[in-house]
Every structure is written in structure tokens, then in C-alpha cells.
Design an enzyme around this catalytic site. Sequence first.
Site, PDB file in Angstrom:
ATOM      1  N   HIS A   1      -4.768   1.368  -0.132  1.00  0.00           N
ATOM      2  CA  HIS A   1      -4.116   2.629   0.141  1.00  0.00           C
ATOM      3  C   HIS A   1      -3.375   3.879   1.039  1.00  0.00           C
ATOM      4  O   HIS A   1      -4.024   4.370   1.651  1.00  0.00           O
ATOM      5  CB  HIS A   1      -5.382   3.716  -0.790  1.00  0.00           C
ATOM      6  CG  HIS A   1      -4.715   4.774  -1.381  1.00  0.00           C
ATOM      7  ND1 HIS A   1      -3.652   5.739  -0.766  1.00  0.00           N
ATOM      8  CD2 HIS A   1      -5.555   5.514  -2.433  1.00  0.00           C
ATOM      9  CE1 HIS A   1      -3.355   7.020  -1.583  1.00  0.00           C
ATOM     10  NE2 HIS A   1      -4.515   7.095  -2.036  1.00  0.00           N
TER      11      HIS A   1
ATOM     12  N   GLU B   1       1.724   2.135  -1.010  1.00  0.00           N
ATOM     13  CA  GLU B   1       0.415   1.075  -1.016  1.00  0.00           C
ATOM     14  C   GLU B   1       0.685  -0.194  -2.001  1.00  0.00           C
ATOM     15  O   GLU B   1       0.767   0.042  -3.415  1.00  0.00           O
ATOM     16  CB  GLU B   1      -0.710   2.551  -1.890  1.00  0.00           C
ATOM     17  CG  GLU B   1      -0.311   3.676  -1.487  1.00  0.00           C
ATOM     18  CD  GLU B   1      -0.960   4.676  -2.042  1.00  0.00           C
ATOM     19  OE1 GLU B   1      -2.187   4.141  -3.413  1.00  0.00           O
ATOM     20  OE2 GLU B   1      -0.741   5.549  -2.452  1.00  0.00           O
TER      21      GLU B   1
END
Length: 323
Positions: free
Chosen positions: A190, A296
Site C-alpha cells: 500500500h 499499490e
Amino acid sequence: MVERANRPSALASTPGLGKQPQVSFSDDNSRVSAELPTGETLEILLYGATVISWKDASGNEKLWLSDATKLDGSKAVRGGIPVVFPVFGTAPDHAQASKLPQHGFARTSRWEFLGKSTSESAPGPPAAADLSVKLDFGLSSANLDTKTKSLWPFAFGLIYSVTLNRESLTTSLVVTNDDDKPFDFQVLLHTYLRVKDIAAVSIKGLEGASYIDKVDNASTKTQASTVTIAGETDRVYTPTTPTSEPVSVVEAGKTTFSIVRDSLGNVVVWNPWTDKAAGLADFAPKDGFKNMVCVEPGAVSGFQTLEPGDAFEGAQTITISPR
């Protein structure tokens, strides 16, 4: 994996070699830091094995970290590079993952530092050397608290490696199934990238990719051209190009980041914009969305099934360009 209460405050370089990367611990053993002889630095919180800082040799920060995020292990970190496992978002309709919290438990678990490895400095000045340092972290089912084990009762092992080079950062995750039955999982790195002005940013390498637009009722669309951000953005892309071909962040016409993936077939692009940022208690400053974009890599469009004794490895390498 066993927690070591009394770790050395620093890991010294090997005698007889040139200047080597240095690795050190915070006084409370909550963070691990690394620095290359050329000045690049890295900082990782053991809570979540979250990369919270990555700076180039001039001290320019490459990751965005919220001013309001908690770094005391009380809540998942907002910013840096949290590790999402074994579920992306929530999955109320998935039998194995239905009880898990948002983005799983890897980002809210205390990981163990397993050690470092470094490249040897070549003869000559550090600027001419191929320098790197790799930091390894581990998390297993044995480390989880009773409540988390009850939510996801599988024996597993995770090895997370973070490698700092002079012009790049590589993060890789190995998942092993140590159980006698298969389990399903999702994984995502992330990554919050720092930019100067989101209005000047475009993302290349996703042209022609189908994506799920989570801001528009999870409808499926196709990316016609480069991605630009002009409002709340939350998309799960499945690129048509090989993972070895980069997804690039371009700002004011100049490529600032290039991301190459390994065995991670999806790319999530996220920016909360004005209203979403205002509603996130741990997002600060509230106009910080102007200075960040999440790109991500992950495997999240469905669940991966890992058979007993098998392993999965996924990775990203982010290469920076001088600004």
C-alpha cells in the site's frame, strides 16, 4: 519466531571492507533504520513492518506520511508502505476472510527483525559503488494474539524484505502455507508516494487496462489514456502489460517514480481528495492529498489459494529519478 528484548543498538560494518551501509535500532526497539554511505536512508516501524521513510542522498523524502498518524503501535499507519494481508479491504462474503478487519492483520501486528545483508563496497569512492542493504522481517501464526488467530486460524509464515539501493527501493513478501489445509489470501503493498502537486501528476503504464472503479459503484471500466487525478480516486487496475513493464508516475512532464512488479497482477490507484480526506481522522494535513498518490501493486482482484507446503512471492521495485 522469538522476540529479542535486548537487540544491539547498531550493527557495525564488517572489518576490512570499504564504507558499508549502517543499520541501527531506536532506543525502544520499535524502529529499524538504515543508511547507505552515499546518504540514502530508510526507516521501518516493526509495528506492521511499515516503511515510514525513504529519503534520497539529498534528504528528499519519497514517501508521504500523515502528520496525524499514530506510530506507537495503537493503530495502522496512514502513509509510508503498509503491508496488506491476508485480505484487501473487507470480504464479508468470503468464508475464510469474512471476520477479518479492514486490510487484514499484517499491518497491525508486531513483526520480528530477522537480520540484514549488504553489498560489498567496490574500490573507490562510495558514489561509484554498487551499494545496497536488505532488511528482513518475519511474522507467523505463532506471533498472533488469540483473538486474531480465532479470526483466521491458519498456520502461515511471512518473510518481508526491504532493499535500499542508491536509486531504488524493493519490497518483497513471501507467504508460506505451514498448515495441513489450503488457505485463500490477498496481498497488497500500500505505497504512498510523495508528489509536489497532484494536479501536475499523471500515471503511465495503465493504458488499456480494465479497472474496478470503487468510487462509481464498483463498475468495471477501461483506462483509455494516462491516469490523472482530479477528484476522489479508488481504482483496482489489471494491467494488460507484463509486470516487468513499469507503471510510471510523471509530474510536470518528468518521470519521478517507476514501479516494476513481480507476480503482482493488480495496481491500485488511490487519492482521497477533499471530502474523503476531511473524513479521515488520521489524515493530516487535510490538504495533504495534493502531495500524495497511492500506486499499490498487489494481488487483489480475487483470492490466491495456497496449498499446504506451498509458497507465494510478490514484489515491487520503485526507482526514483532526480528532481
